[in-house]
Design a protein around this motif. Structure first.
Motif: not given
Lengths: 269, 269
Positions: A56-61, A229-250
């Protein structure tokens, strides 16, 4: 230079390629039969390369914590755990707070799965982040003893090192998706994509010829579905959108293009 | 090697940098005082570098047609007009049909405005497209006489050459926008973007250090508003969407990110 005593936790592609750089590394990976954590007790630097899936867009540690709970009773305070697994900015700093008796560093891997040993031996750069003085240098010295002297090191804090890793992988995902859109246009126009690729890769701002497998499009295998790539793209997108409040449009657009390409793969059978 | 006689139409940044490669080029650019089209009569290759603005996502070829109507009565049939202006795939082929007495080639420029003369002298590559045999080679020979012998040439058809140009500029627009999104995240986290940039540029798949001004973000001048990138991005996006029926998802997202950055510039005053 005398080699430091090195340990490796997690003997998958990344762990094995890292271990391969050193003489007699200590290995700890119970599922693969390396079941004795005490081999890590006399290691100066321990590289942690365990799976960190994205859920769900987060690292499972989960595995990281399991390992740390097992080994922290064994470790000496001057040992360093260098995180090679890909984790979002701030993760190692949070681990440092949770396990105050351990010294952590961030040491993201940039290995391609099909050539991990070669990439480990000849890295484009080594990125090491630490939040206390001296730790990043100690990890760097471990590498300097075994790598070519012209390899460039980026020594920084843990969050910056983690950011570099995600930004790099997200960029590669973007580049692949971009080239798919150009390839699509070439298909419609009957333009030879191989010539377009050559015209682009000769520009070093797009990428040099040697390293640029990202410019290749495999029409019978559109999009990217490798492990990173799919995993890291998903995590980074979620991080920008949900943690930082950025649109992460690209980043969102990259996932959209890739999903479209993967579904065309399915349609093509 | 004896230099071919070279002509240049349009003495702006591109025309002047192209002209600067050759001895005694013939120049035709009435608004700049080079008003005599007959100087082109004895040129072997004539480089056309007139403005082609993008209007509603399409190339405005008004000046191209004005020039061609003026000079075609003067030209000999073995002269070549090499189009340096950026035009969408298929444009030179359409011109060829409209002006059958002229031989056309596509020779897109890859010059940065602030270092156009240097880029012309030391190009990453020279792309020349033609749809009849021998024409691209004749244009290439004109360059080979004046460039370093190790410059690589991409000889292809006109549409492929035009595609390379738009794909290259759209990629640079994408890369700038991507780095802005990473920069934005770094700002929120208090991460030193300069270190992230260094970590990324050391990967040749992202770009080598020497050529990579795209990785630089100027916080007091966000986004791109130069002459080429917004125009070429808009034209290529419109071409993919309206001519080819493709979504151009990444290209649209790039324009969205850039518009956001430009509006932040305005807010910042």
């Amino acid at each position: 230079m005398v080699q430091a005593r090195v340990g490796v936790i997690g003997y998958g592609v990344v762990g094995a390629a890292t271990a391969g750089l050193f003489d007699n590394p200590a290995i700890y990976d119970p599922p693969k039969g390396y079941e004795d954590p005490t081999v890590l007790a006399d290691c100066d630097v321990i590289f942690m390369a365990v799976p960190v899936p994205t859920v769900l867009g987060k690292n499972d540690l989960t595995i990281v914590h399991e390992v740390l709970e097992t080994i922290t009773p064994i470790l000496r305070p001057d040992q360093i755990i260098a995180m090679r697994s890909t984790v979002l900015p701030g993760t190692v700093r949070a681990l440092q707070e949770q396990y105050p008796g351990v010294r952590f560093a961030s040491n993201p891997e940039f290995l391609r799965a099909h050539r991990a040993f070669d990439d480990a031996r000849h890295p484009y750069r080594v990125v090491i982040g630490a939040d206390e003085p001296g730790i990043a240098e100690r990890v760097a010295d471990v590498y300097r003893a075994v790598l070519d002297p012209d390899v460039e090191f980026v020594l920084t804090d843990t969050r910056t090192a983690e950011m570099i890793k995600y930004a790099a992988n997200t960029f590669l995902a973007l580049k692949i998706s971009f080239m798919h859109e150009v390839w699509d246009a070439c298909q419609i126009l009957g333009i030879d994509y191989a010539v377009v690729k050559r015209g682009l890769e000769l520009d070093p701002r797009i990428g040099d010829g040697e390293a640029n497998e990202e410019l290749t499009v495999q029409p019978d295998r559109l999009g990217f579905d490798d492990e990173c790539l799919p995993k890291d793209l998903a995590a980074f997108t979620s991080f920008l959108q949900n943690e930082l409040g950025l649109p992460a449009t690209l980043f969102d657009a990259t996932a959209t293009v890739n999903a479209g390409m993967l579904s065309r793969r399915l349609v093509a059978g």
